[in-house]
Design a protein around this motif. Structure first.
Motif, PDB file in Angstrom:
ATOM      1  N   PRO A   1       0.836  -1.211   0.000  1.00 41.06           N
ATOM      2  CA  PRO A   1       0.000   0.000   0.000  1.00 41.06           C
ATOM      3  C   PRO A   1       0.864   1.252   0.000  1.00 41.06           C
ATOM      4  O   PRO A   1       1.934   1.268   0.610  1.00 41.06           O
ATOM      5  CB  PRO A   1      -0.786  -0.108   1.311  1.00 41.06           C
ATOM      6  CG  PRO A   1      -0.580  -1.491   1.822  1.00 41.06           C
ATOM      7  CD  PRO A   1       0.712  -1.988   1.235  1.00 41.06           C
TER       8      PRO A   1
ATOM      9  N   ASP B   1      -2.452   6.324   2.240  1.00 39.41           N
ATOM     10  CA  ASP B   1      -3.048   6.015   3.545  1.00 39.41           C
ATOM     11  C   ASP B   1      -2.993   7.220   4.484  1.00 39.41           C
ATOM     12  O   ASP B   1      -3.940   7.482   5.217  1.00 39.41           O
ATOM     13  CB  ASP B   1      -2.326   4.819   4.190  1.00 39.41           C
ATOM     14  CG  ASP B   1      -2.598   3.524   3.431  1.00 39.41           C
ATOM     15  OD1 ASP B   1      -3.473   3.533   2.547  1.00 39.41           O
ATOM     16  OD2 ASP B   1      -1.924   2.510   3.717  1.00 39.41           O
TER      17      ASP B   1
ATOM     18  N   ASN C   1      -5.731   9.665   3.398  1.00 43.63           N
ATOM     19  CA  ASN C   1      -7.090   9.250   3.764  1.00 43.63           C
ATOM     20  C   ASN C   1      -7.332   9.315   5.270  1.00 43.63           C
ATOM     21  O   ASN C   1      -8.407   9.714   5.713  1.00 43.63           O
ATOM     22  CB  ASN C   1      -7.376   7.837   3.231  1.00 43.63           C
ATOM     23  CG  ASN C   1      -7.623   7.883   1.732  1.00 43.63           C
ATOM     24  OD1 ASN C   1      -8.238   8.821   1.220  1.00 43.63           O
ATOM     25  ND2 ASN C   1      -7.100   6.907   1.013  1.00 43.63           N
ATOM     26  N   ARG C   2      -6.318   8.951   6.045  1.00 45.03           N
ATOM     27  CA  ARG C   2      -6.509   8.997   7.496  1.00 45.03           C
ATOM     28  C   ARG C   2      -6.681  10.439   7.977  1.00 45.03           C
ATOM     29  O   ARG C   2      -7.569  10.746   8.757  1.00 45.03           O
ATOM     30  CB  ARG C   2      -5.341   8.327   8.220  1.00 45.03           C
ATOM     31  CG  ARG C   2      -5.613   8.237   9.716  1.00 45.03           C
ATOM     32  CD  ARG C   2      -4.589   7.406  10.437  1.00 45.03           C
ATOM     33  NE  ARG C   2      -4.665   5.988  10.094  1.00 45.03           N
ATOM     34  CZ  ARG C   2      -3.791   5.076  10.529  1.00 45.03           C
ATOM     35  NH1 ARG C   2      -2.804   5.434  11.309  1.00 45.03           N
ATOM     36  NH2 ARG C   2      -3.914   3.809  10.193  1.00 45.03           N
TER      37      ARG C   2
END
Lengths: 224, 317
Positions: free
Chosen positions: A176, A181, A184-185
């Protein structure tokens, strides 16, 4: 914790070939947790080696002993009597443990039996994932608790590169993208502002050997 | 705009590209990949068809992580051959000391444009287990060069004896994930000091229009010059390869269908036609300052493409 993986048996066998009396030392710390270098793995390694040496008609005296942790002097002291009886030592600890053992017995050859891989987490039993490169300048506060130094293949500090591919890293469809990530977090936490600022060049702190003296101990160790 | 080409202090660098853009011309730039060896003839051969056809030529830096003649060295050969180079520099192969040293050396030898890139990961290339440097990232590289040029200071803070007056470029990929982040990454590059932007090869016009609109709305196109990357497809095989194998590339089915729809012998021609249609639209699109033509291993076709796209003659500034 520190994660490791045992070296290929052949590499260990070759290192031990010139010696008749070998002490295999395990470590009950991190490498025991990740099933690489604890008491159980010491026994397994000795069984494998005994078999190999027997097959080659070069039987050796192998002994095993596992200490609580090889990264601590008091625990290593347990080996003071046993170690000198051998001609060489095998350490199944991480790279730190191997070195501390070698420092305690400076006249003896010491061979590592595991490769130290990472500071990581237990994903599942037997699966361990790297999470930290010990850069010494933690940035997790502004990256949503996801480390770009460890997880981004290009160690980027200012957002995903052009190679992001449907949320995966350009180097593999199985890895990933760290920044995808992170994005998005932080978006979910409404903290995207954290990565809109330009992050200035990293002050790398891991380019020379580091020693940590915790607060409260400075006076005690002043001058060291 | 009245200009004196003699007074370079009107300009950040005085490079041909900078003058073209500041004069309001639609820029047209090309690309030249250095050889896998010290073959100077090879560089000259690739440089010839580009002469007079483009305003500047990007000299790639160990592209796809394969060892090649160094970018600055091939750029010097390009200058000798009458081209203006754009010195590409990736963060993969050098730390901040080597970068600053190369920047000074490149400037000292007459290089005036630089493009700051992260670089393809070493795992893609012919030395997959090399240690990737990535000491600083591409945005930090832009900021570092701006500091060297405008403040006359090294990243570490010391004075530079003769600062490098470079026109600073950065890349943008409007097609990478997440799409909504892309314009913000552009904004960071502009804030860091990117004078111009060259985008990833554009095939998805819908996304490009949307991205440029966002950039216009945020005022970014007022602060930097955006050159859109155009790559003509040479064949159906190439189109399919670009669609599936190249990270960050977005090739819509309609492009593949168009190439597929013509006779095999005419696929290259169709590829050029598509590229020319794109260029025609970009010429009219608000916020786009030029086109960066990446005719990959197809340098000899550049004159034909430039002609068909109505890019000739190139303005003299």
């Amino acid at each position: 914790m520190v994660k490791g993986k045992r070296k290929p048996l052949e590499e260990i066998r070759a290192a031990l070939a010139p010696y008749n009396k070998v002490l295999v030392t395990g470590c009950g710390g991190c490498v025991s947790v990740c099933l690489a270098g604890g008491q159980k793995e010491v026994n397994l390694l000795m069984d494998d080696l005994k078999m190999l040496f027997k097959q080659a008609n070069t039987p050796k005296h192998l002994k095993g002993y596992t200490v609580e942790r090889q990264c601590n002097r008091q625990f290593l002291a347990e080996l003071d009597e046993l170690a000198p009886q051998a001609e060489c030592l095998v350490s199944m600890a991480c790279g730190a443990g191997v070195q501390y053992l070698a420092e305690r017995f400076p006249n003896m050859p010491v061979f590592p039996a595991i490769n130290t891989i990472a500071i990581g987490v237990d994903r599942e039993i037997g699966i361990y994932e790297e999470k930290c490169r010990a850069c010494g300048e933690c940035v997790l506060a502004y990256t949503g608790g996801i480390c770009p130094v460890t997880r981004c293949a290009k160690c980027l500090f200012n957002g995903p590169c052009g190679g992001t591919n449907k949320g995966m890293c350009e180097i593999s469809n199985d890895i990933p993208c760290a920044w995808y990530d992170i994005y998005n977090r932080l978006k979910d936490q409404k903290r995207l502002g954290d990565i809109l600022k330009i992050q200035t060049p990293m002050e790398w702190r891991n380019q020379t050997q580091r020693t940590v003296i915790q607060e409260g101990y400075e006076k005690r160790y002043a001058g060291r | 705009m009245a200009m004196s080409t003699e007074n370079t202090h009107e300009f950040k660098s005085g490079s041909n590209l900078e003058k073209i853009l500041k004069a309001g011309h639609f820029a047209f730039t090309g690309e030249l990949g250095p050889p896998r060896g010290a073959n100077v003839e090879h560089v000259i051969e690739k440089a010839m068809p580009l002469k007079g056809m483009v305003d500047m030529v990007n000299i790639t830096d160990n592209q796809t992580a394969m060892v090649r003649m160094s970018s600055w060295a091939a750029a010097l050969i390009a200058i000798r051959e009458g081209l203006e180079p754009n010195y590409q520099m990736v963060c993969r192969d050098r730390n901040r000391l080597a970068m600053q040293a190369d920047i000074l050396g490149a400037y000292a030898h007459g290089i005036r444009n630089i493009l700051c890139l992260s670089g393809d990961h070493q795992q893609f290339g012919d030395h997959p287990n090399a240690k990737g440097v990535f000491d600083i990232d591409s945005i930090q590289l832009v900021a570092m060069i701006k500091k060297m040029r405008d403040e006359g200071k090294f990243l570490g803070g010391a004075e530079i004896d003769g600062p490098p007056r470079l026109f600073i470029g950065a890349a943008a990929n409007p097609f990478g994930d997440p799409f909504e982040w892309r314009v913000y990454r552009l904004a960071k590059k502009v804030q860091a000091g990117a004078d111009f932007i060259q985008t990833q090869c554009c095939f998805n016009m819908t996304k490009m229009r949307e991205w440029i609109k966002q950039a216009n709305d945020m005022g970014l196109t007022e602060k930097t010059y955006i050159l859109v990357g155009v790559t003509p497809m040479k064949s159906l095989g190439m189109a399919k390869y670009m669609a599936t194998k190249v990270p960050g590339m977005d090739v819509p089915d309609e492009i593949i269908k168009r190439i597929q729809g013509v006779d095999k012998k005419k696929q290259a021609d169709e590829g050029i036609t598509i590229a020319c249609e794109q260029i025609a639209e970009f010429k009219e699109m608000k916020g786009i300052a030029g086109v960066h033509l990446m005719a990959i291993e197809w340098e000899h076709k550049v004159p034909e493409i430039a002609e068909r796209a109505g890019m000739l003659p190139r303005p003299k500034v």
